[in-house]
Motif scaffolding. Structure first.
Motif, PDB file in Angstrom:
ATOM      1  N   VAL A  39       0.839  -1.200   0.000  1.00 32.18           N
ATOM      2  CA  VAL A  39       0.000   0.000   0.000  1.00 32.18           C
ATOM      3  C   VAL A  39       0.876   1.254   0.000  1.00 32.18           C
ATOM      4  O   VAL A  39       0.604   2.222  -0.721  1.00 32.18           O
ATOM      5  N   ALA A  41       3.738   1.728  -1.232  1.00 28.27           N
ATOM      6  CA  ALA A  41       4.401   1.968  -2.514  1.00 28.27           C
ATOM      7  C   ALA A  41       3.549   2.822  -3.434  1.00 28.27           C
ATOM      8  O   ALA A  41       4.069   3.451  -4.362  1.00 28.27           O
ATOM      9  N   GLY A  42       2.247   2.873  -3.202  1.00 31.95           N
ATOM     10  CA  GLY A  42       1.366   3.698  -4.015  1.00 31.95           C
ATOM     11  C   GLY A  42       1.145   5.091  -3.474  1.00 31.95           C
ATOM     12  O   GLY A  42       0.355   5.855  -4.028  1.00 31.95           O
ATOM     13  N   ARG A  44       2.894   8.838  -2.186  1.00 35.55           N
ATOM     14  CA  ARG A  44       4.060   9.690  -2.364  1.00 35.55           C
ATOM     15  C   ARG A  44       4.443  10.346  -1.037  1.00 35.55           C
ATOM     16  O   ARG A  44       3.583  10.847  -0.306  1.00 35.55           O
ATOM     17  N   SER A  52       8.533   7.125  -2.871  1.00 36.24           N
ATOM     18  CA  SER A  52       7.287   6.639  -2.310  1.00 36.24           C
ATOM     19  C   SER A  52       7.424   6.525  -0.793  1.00 36.24           C
ATOM     20  O   SER A  52       8.531   6.544  -0.236  1.00 36.24           O
ATOM     21  N   GLU A  78      -6.856  -1.977   0.425  1.00 38.97           N
ATOM     22  CA  GLU A  78      -5.966  -0.983  -0.189  1.00 38.97           C
ATOM     23  C   GLU A  78      -6.741   0.185  -0.780  1.00 38.97           C
ATOM     24  O   GLU A  78      -6.340   1.346  -0.629  1.00 38.97           O
ATOM     25  N   ARG A  82      -6.293   4.142   0.268  1.00 34.31           N
ATOM     26  CA  ARG A  82      -5.928   5.160  -0.716  1.00 34.31           C
ATOM     27  C   ARG A  82      -6.941   6.298  -0.714  1.00 34.31           C
ATOM     28  O   ARG A  82      -6.573   7.474  -0.782  1.00 34.31           O
ATOM     29  N   LEU A  94      -0.905  10.271  -4.267  1.00 32.60           N
ATOM     30  CA  LEU A  94      -0.744   8.979  -4.924  1.00 32.60           C
ATOM     31  C   LEU A  94       0.421   9.037  -5.902  1.00 32.60           C
ATOM     32  O   LEU A  94       0.623  10.043  -6.583  1.00 32.60           O
ATOM     33  N   THR A  95       1.169   7.945  -5.987  1.00 37.32           N
ATOM     34  CA  THR A  95       2.257   7.891  -6.966  1.00 37.32           C
ATOM     35  C   THR A  95       1.727   7.723  -8.378  1.00 37.32           C
ATOM     36  O   THR A  95       2.398   8.072  -9.341  1.00 37.32           O
ATOM     37  N   ASP A  96       0.508   7.179  -8.515  1.00 40.08           N
ATOM     38  CA  ASP A  96      -0.097   7.007  -9.838  1.00 40.08           C
ATOM     39  C   ASP A  96      -1.516   7.555  -9.820  1.00 40.08           C
ATOM     40  O   ASP A  96      -2.481   6.793  -9.821  1.00 40.08           O
TER      41      ASP A  96
END
Length: 320
Positions: A39, A41-42, A44, A52, A78, A82, A94-96
């Motif tokens: 989780v 890793a997603g 920032r 991350s 997850e 988020r 969020l990284t994406d």
């Protein structure tokens, strides 16, 4: 028809190989074995540039990982975690982040083009359609009443007309693939993957500290306030740090932080309040005077009634 069978076998083999690679990556992904890392890793890290939460070593990232672990322990998945972070810190946490604007439009166009191309291929090259045109053409040649008519379709799959259709379809397919690749390149340039960190990382840190306080994790909250002070040396943040230190049981640090604020603003109600409470916890003889000064400066303060009650009960009992 051997070449068709060979082509089908090649496509199936490619798909099987891709599926095998995907499964191997999934099985070997350490994030699958560590749900907190998966989780994190997603997310920032607001205190870092391009890292991350899973990879950053900053105190902010450590606190965010702890929040993720707490929410996983509460049974949240997850997607829910988020959403929780996005609601508080915005989509840039969020990284994406989801595609939007020109990027979304540019990716939608090739998808529609591919669907249209696939439908046209099925309509043009399917064997049933070719056989139907061939039967109609043969019937036109054998029917005396239509012997003078010009054939409207190819006589057989190998006729020049069918070959021309297939050749045109192949050329169109190559052009479509080139279009998709061009759109992907343009979309990445319009909206590059390396997005900047949130606009105000200090605001993210302060919100995180507040969330930690609501969980009674005052030590971690105080660490977040100290992190925020590095980028924003503001007395309001110092007072929030002083209160967090007081609740965490570090009265000496709370007094020092409150005195720092009072040197610049001697009549700060919150500064006097936290200083007086910290002095009372340490059984200092100065506590009564500081709290009475607080009441004189801010008699309508929300904490005024509780301070009056404390003064009426006398000094802090020994052993506390």
């Amino acid at each position: 028809m051997r070449w068709r069978r060979a082509l089908v076998a090649l496509v199936l083999g490619t798909l099987a190989a891709a599926a095998g690679v995907a499964l191997a990556r999934f099985a070997g992904d350490p994030g699958r074995a560590d749900p907190v890392r998966a989780v994190s890793a997603g997310l920032r890290c607001p205190a870092c540039q391009g890292e991350s939460v899973a990879d950053s070593r900053s105190p902010v990232a450590a606190a965010m990982r702890q929040v993720v672990a707490d929410q996983l322990a509460q049974g949240r998945d997850e997607a829910e975690i988020r959403r929780w972070f996005v609601q508080r810190y915005g989509a840039d946490v969020l990284t994406d982040p989801p595609a939007r604007g020109a990027r979304l439009l540019l990716w939608g166009v090739p998808v529609l083009a591919l669907l249209a191309g696939g439908y046209a291929a099925v309509r043009t090259l399917r064997p049933g359609a070719v056989r139907t045109r061939a039967v109609r053409s043969g019937a036109a040649r054998t029917d005396p009443a239509r012997s003078c008519a010009v054939p409207t379709g190819p006589a057989a799959p190998g006729t020049p007309d069918v070959r021309g259709r297939r050749r045109a379809y192949r050329v169109a397919s190559v052009g479509l693939v080139a279009l998709v690749a061009s759109v992907a390149i343009v979309a990445d340039r319009l909206d590059p993957p390396a997005r900047p960190a949130p606009a105000d990382p200090v605001a993210v840190v302060l919100q995180l500290a507040h969330d930690l306080e609501t969980q009674d994790r005052y030590d971690a909250a105080a660490q977040m306030y100290q992190e925020a002070l590095r980028d924003r040396p503001d007395d309001g943040v110092r007072l929030r740090l002083a209160f967090a230190l007081l609740r965490a049981g570090d009265g000496a640090a709370a007094q020092e932080t409150a005195r720092d604020v009072l040197t610049r603003e001697p009549d700060s109600p919150d500064g006097l309040l936290v200083l007086g409470l910290a002095q009372r916890n340490s059984r200092s003889v100065e506590a009564g005077d500081t709290l009475r000064r607080f009441l004189a400066v801010a008699p309508a303060h929300p904490a005024a009634a509780e301070v009056r009650r404390l003064l009426a009960t006398g000094p802090e009992p020994a052993g506390r």
